[in-house]
Enzyme design. Sequence first.
Site, PDB file in Angstrom:
ATOM      1  NE  ARG A   1      28.249 -78.322  13.358  1.00 34.15           N
ATOM      2  CZ  ARG A   1      28.476 -78.730  14.593  1.00 34.15           C
ATOM      3  NH1 ARG A   1      29.707 -79.013  14.986  1.00 34.15           N
ATOM      4  NH2 ARG A   1      27.488 -78.851  15.462  1.00 34.15           N
TER       5      ARG A   1
ATOM      6  CG  HIS B   1      35.678 -88.944  15.195  1.00 27.44           C
ATOM      7  ND1 HIS B   1      35.053 -88.402  14.104  1.00 27.44           N
ATOM      8  CD2 HIS B   1      35.178 -88.287  16.276  1.00 27.44           C
ATOM      9  CE1 HIS B   1      34.192 -87.479  14.499  1.00 27.44           C
ATOM     10  NE2 HIS B   1      34.259 -87.371  15.815  1.00 27.44           N
TER      11      HIS B   1
ATOM     12  CG  LEU C   1      33.020 -92.293  13.572  1.00 26.50           C
ATOM     13  CD1 LEU C   1      33.475 -93.697  13.992  1.00 26.50           C
ATOM     14  CD2 LEU C   1      33.008 -91.363  14.780  1.00 26.50           C
TER      15      LEU C   1
END
Length: 251
Positions: free
Chosen positions: A185, A35, A31
């Site tokens: 990522r 998020h 997260l």
Amino acid sequence: MTVVLRSPQEFKQWRKKQSGSVGFVPTMGALHSGHEQLLKTARAENNIVVLSIFVNPTQFNDPKDFEKYPITWDADLKMAQNNKVDAIFYPHAPDMYPDNYRYKVTENEYSKTLDGAHRPGHFDGVLSVVMKLFNVVSPTKAYFGEKDFQQMRLIQGMVESFFMNLEIVPVATVRESDGLAKSSRNVRLTQEQRALAPAIYKAITTSKTADEAAQALSAQGFKVDYVTDIDNRRYVAAFLGEVRLIDNVQI
Ligand code: PAF
């Protein structure tokens, strides 16, 4: 208190005891503040907030990407607690796929374009797992980031097509101060790649055409999957080394 529930059956038992509206944020963990924005929006609009963390194997067309997907459980739990999440659904893969993925949800047009054209089977995996998660969680509203705009639209379409009883709430993309869209990522980028990555946002916001943006990125060493304009929105996917980054903006 944030409870952690690991199986669909256990979650459904807990869910039966809840009353009022349920805001749901489905994630694959790792997260970040994007998020967190979804969690805050859900918290402001609902009585109960549920977060799911499940690195869904069926949506990874590249096994290496699946293996390298970051897992940061301790930090995720802390973020959930700080944002007063009521429950985390954190299932094991075999429990989510008791049929070994014999049954799946497929969309046959939009999902075959953009990311779908470059990641065969990706959106079947996304739609199938999101349908399963919705059936377990029974949310009133579910929150999705606009960074994955195609995903968000496909999920909206699924909800309409199958007369599902919930509302999909899109939430604006959260960016770093240099413009890079927040993504789980990003932590996989080297220092050098991280310094280059904001060029994606710059290219799609400053180039006159999609082709011009693609050329600008290729010239800087990105391996461009696509830059495409559809319905006043510009979408991009490009690799820096092994890391595939996506973004989109209204034009
Ligand atoms: O956007 C994601 O993190 C995933 O695609 C989702 C929606 C949680 C489904 O696995």
